[in-house]
Write a protein that holds these residues in place. Structure first.
Motif, PDB file in Angstrom:
ATOM      1  N   MET A  34       0.850  -1.172   0.000  1.00 39.51           N
ATOM      2  CA  MET A  34       0.000   0.000   0.000  1.00 39.51           C
ATOM      3  C   MET A  34       0.894   1.233   0.000  1.00 39.51           C
ATOM      4  O   MET A  34       1.878   1.293   0.719  1.00 39.51           O
ATOM      5  CB  MET A  34      -0.906  -0.036   1.247  1.00 39.51           C
ATOM      6  N   SER A  35       0.537   2.201  -0.784  1.00 34.68           N
ATOM      7  CA  SER A  35       1.334   3.423  -0.871  1.00 34.68           C
ATOM      8  C   SER A  35       0.963   4.393   0.244  1.00 34.68           C
ATOM      9  O   SER A  35      -0.064   4.248   0.901  1.00 34.68           O
ATOM     10  CB  SER A  35       1.103   4.101  -2.219  1.00 34.68           C
ATOM     11  N   ILE A  36       1.793   5.383   0.443  1.00 39.78           N
ATOM     12  CA  ILE A  36       1.537   6.400   1.454  1.00 39.78           C
ATOM     13  C   ILE A  36       0.225   7.116   1.173  1.00 39.78           C
ATOM     14  O   ILE A  36      -0.540   7.433   2.085  1.00 39.78           O
ATOM     15  CB  ILE A  36       2.727   7.386   1.584  1.00 39.78           C
ATOM     16  N   THR A  37      -0.067   7.347  -0.087  1.00 46.10           N
ATOM     17  CA  THR A  37      -1.325   8.006  -0.465  1.00 46.10           C
ATOM     18  C   THR A  37      -2.526   7.153  -0.065  1.00 46.10           C
ATOM     19  O   THR A  37      -3.519   7.660   0.461  1.00 46.10           O
ATOM     20  CB  THR A  37      -1.351   8.287  -1.988  1.00 46.10           C
ATOM     21  N   GLU A  38      -2.418   5.843  -0.288  1.00 49.88           N
ATOM     22  CA  GLU A  38      -3.508   4.941   0.090  1.00 49.88           C
ATOM     23  C   GLU A  38      -3.692   4.905   1.605  1.00 49.88           C
ATOM     24  O   GLU A  38      -4.818   4.872   2.100  1.00 49.88           O
ATOM     25  CB  GLU A  38      -3.238   3.539  -0.455  1.00 49.88           C
ATOM     26  N   TYR A  39      -2.576   4.911   2.354  1.00 48.15           N
ATOM     27  CA  TYR A  39      -2.676   4.951   3.809  1.00 48.15           C
ATOM     28  C   TYR A  39      -3.389   6.218   4.261  1.00 48.15           C
ATOM     29  O   TYR A  39      -4.268   6.181   5.124  1.00 48.15           O
ATOM     30  CB  TYR A  39      -1.292   4.889   4.461  1.00 48.15           C
ATOM     31  N   LYS A  40      -3.023   7.351   3.692  1.00 47.24           N
ATOM     32  CA  LYS A  40      -3.655   8.621   4.055  1.00 47.24           C
ATOM     33  C   LYS A  40      -5.152   8.584   3.751  1.00 47.24           C
ATOM     34  O   LYS A  40      -5.970   9.021   4.565  1.00 47.24           O
ATOM     35  CB  LYS A  40      -3.004   9.786   3.312  1.00 47.24           C
ATOM     36  N   GLU A  41      -5.518   8.061   2.587  1.00 45.22           N
ATOM     37  CA  GLU A  41      -6.927   7.981   2.216  1.00 45.22           C
ATOM     38  C   GLU A  41      -7.695   7.079   3.180  1.00 45.22           C
ATOM     39  O   GLU A  41      -8.822   7.390   3.570  1.00 45.22           O
ATOM     40  CB  GLU A  41      -7.061   7.473   0.783  1.00 45.22           C
ATOM     41  N   ASN A  42      -7.090   5.959   3.565  1.00 44.51           N
ATOM     42  CA  ASN A  42      -7.745   5.040   4.497  1.00 44.51           C
ATOM     43  C   ASN A  42      -7.922   5.668   5.873  1.00 44.51           C
ATOM     44  O   ASN A  42      -8.952   5.475   6.515  1.00 44.51           O
ATOM     45  CB  ASN A  42      -6.972   3.726   4.597  1.00 44.51           C
ATOM     46  N   ILE A  43      -6.929   6.403   6.321  1.00 43.82           N
ATOM     47  CA  ILE A  43      -7.044   7.088   7.611  1.00 43.82           C
ATOM     48  C   ILE A  43      -8.164   8.127   7.547  1.00 43.82           C
ATOM     49  O   ILE A  43      -8.975   8.242   8.468  1.00 43.82           O
ATOM     50  CB  ILE A  43      -5.708   7.731   8.021  1.00 43.82           C
ATOM     51  N   LYS A  44      -8.228   8.878   6.451  1.00 47.14           N
ATOM     52  CA  LYS A  44      -9.297   9.873   6.294  1.00 47.14           C
ATOM     53  C   LYS A  44     -10.670   9.208   6.304  1.00 47.14           C
ATOM     54  O   LYS A  44     -11.610   9.721   6.902  1.00 47.14           O
ATOM     55  CB  LYS A  44      -9.094  10.662   4.999  1.00 47.14           C
ATOM     56  N   LYS A  45     -10.793   8.056   5.643  1.00 41.68           N
ATOM     57  CA  LYS A  45     -12.068   7.330   5.627  1.00 41.68           C
ATOM     58  C   LYS A  45     -12.456   6.885   7.040  1.00 41.68           C
ATOM     59  O   LYS A  45     -13.619   6.955   7.419  1.00 41.68           O
ATOM     60  CB  LYS A  45     -11.981   6.115   4.699  1.00 41.68           C
ATOM     61  N   LEU A  46     -11.468   6.399   7.800  1.00 38.71           N
ATOM     62  CA  LEU A  46     -11.734   5.991   9.181  1.00 38.71           C
ATOM     63  C   LEU A  46     -12.251   7.154  10.013  1.00 38.71           C
ATOM     64  O   LEU A  46     -13.235   7.024  10.742  1.00 38.71           O
ATOM     65  CB  LEU A  46     -10.445   5.470   9.830  1.00 38.71           C
ATOM     66  N   VAL A  47     -11.582   8.285   9.909  1.00 37.35           N
ATOM     67  CA  VAL A  47     -11.972   9.470  10.669  1.00 37.35           C
ATOM     68  C   VAL A  47     -13.363   9.921  10.256  1.00 37.35           C
ATOM     69  O   VAL A  47     -14.207  10.243  11.104  1.00 37.35           O
ATOM     70  CB  VAL A  47     -10.934  10.599  10.496  1.00 37.35           C
ATOM     71  N   ASP A  48     -13.640   9.928   8.961  1.00 33.77           N
ATOM     72  CA  ASP A  48     -14.947  10.352   8.469  1.00 33.77           C
ATOM     73  C   ASP A  48     -16.066   9.398   8.881  1.00 33.77           C
ATOM     74  O   ASP A  48     -17.230   9.794   8.943  1.00 33.77           O
ATOM     75  CB  ASP A  48     -14.934  10.490   6.943  1.00 33.77           C
ATOM     76  N   ALA A  49     -15.716   8.147   9.176  1.00 38.16           N
ATOM     77  CA  ALA A  49     -16.720   7.137   9.482  1.00 38.16           C
ATOM     78  C   ALA A  49     -17.243   7.197  10.916  1.00 38.16           C
ATOM     79  O   ALA A  49     -18.200   6.513  11.241  1.00 38.16           O
ATOM     80  CB  ALA A  49     -16.144   5.745   9.214  1.00 38.16           C
ATOM     81  N   THR A  50     -16.649   8.015  11.767  1.00 42.76           N
ATOM     82  CA  THR A  50     -17.089   8.054  13.159  1.00 42.76           C
ATOM     83  C   THR A  50     -17.442   9.466  13.597  1.00 42.76           C
ATOM     84  O   THR A  50     -16.867  10.437  13.110  1.00 42.76           O
ATOM     85  CB  THR A  50     -16.032   7.462  14.119  1.00 42.76           C
ATOM     86  N   ASP A  51     -18.400   9.531  14.503  1.00 37.06           N
ATOM     87  CA  ASP A  51     -18.761  10.800  15.138  1.00 37.06           C
ATOM     88  C   ASP A  51     -18.435  10.755  16.637  1.00 37.06           C
ATOM     89  O   ASP A  51     -18.862  11.621  17.386  1.00 37.06           O
ATOM     90  CB  ASP A  51     -20.255  11.091  14.947  1.00 37.06           C
ATOM     91  N   ASN A  52     -17.701   9.733  17.047  1.00 35.19           N
ATOM     92  CA  ASN A  52     -17.346   9.562  18.454  1.00 35.19           C
ATOM     93  C   ASN A  52     -16.252  10.570  18.812  1.00 35.19           C
ATOM     94  O   ASN A  52     -15.084  10.397  18.461  1.00 35.19           O
ATOM     95  CB  ASN A  52     -16.869   8.123  18.680  1.00 35.19           C
ATOM     96  N   GLU A  53     -16.647  11.618  19.515  1.00 38.35           N
ATOM     97  CA  GLU A  53     -15.713  12.701  19.818  1.00 38.35           C
ATOM     98  C   GLU A  53     -14.528  12.227  20.660  1.00 38.35           C
ATOM     99  O   GLU A  53     -13.386  12.617  20.408  1.00 38.35           O
ATOM    100  CB  GLU A  53     -16.437  13.833  20.537  1.00 38.35           C
TER     101      GLU A  53
END
Length: 73
Positions: free
Chosen positions: A1-20
């Protein structure tokens, strides 16, 4: 996995939760990791554990933070 893919996956994880509380903890951890990115040294066993954890996560073999905490009590 490339660094860009890791960044995108992290962003998706963050966007997927509203748990403050979870988001706040992730931020704290990421800030620590960034500060210490050149200071952390892992031996072979530790590195293997990290890789196993990433593989488990990729396979969906994870538990919630709440479950983890309740098992430790």
């Amino acid at each position: 996995m490339s660094i860009t893919e890791y960044k995108e996956n992290i962003k998706k994880l963050v966007d997927a939760t509203d748990n403050e509380a979870l988001l706040r903890q992730w931020r704290i951890q990421l800030e620590r990791d960034i500060k210490q990115e050149n200071e952390i040294e892992l031996d072979e066993e530790e590195w293997n554990l990290v890789q196993e954890g990433l593989a488990d996560y990729a396979d969906g073999e994870v538990i919630s933070l709440e479950t983890f905490i309740s098992k430790r009590k």
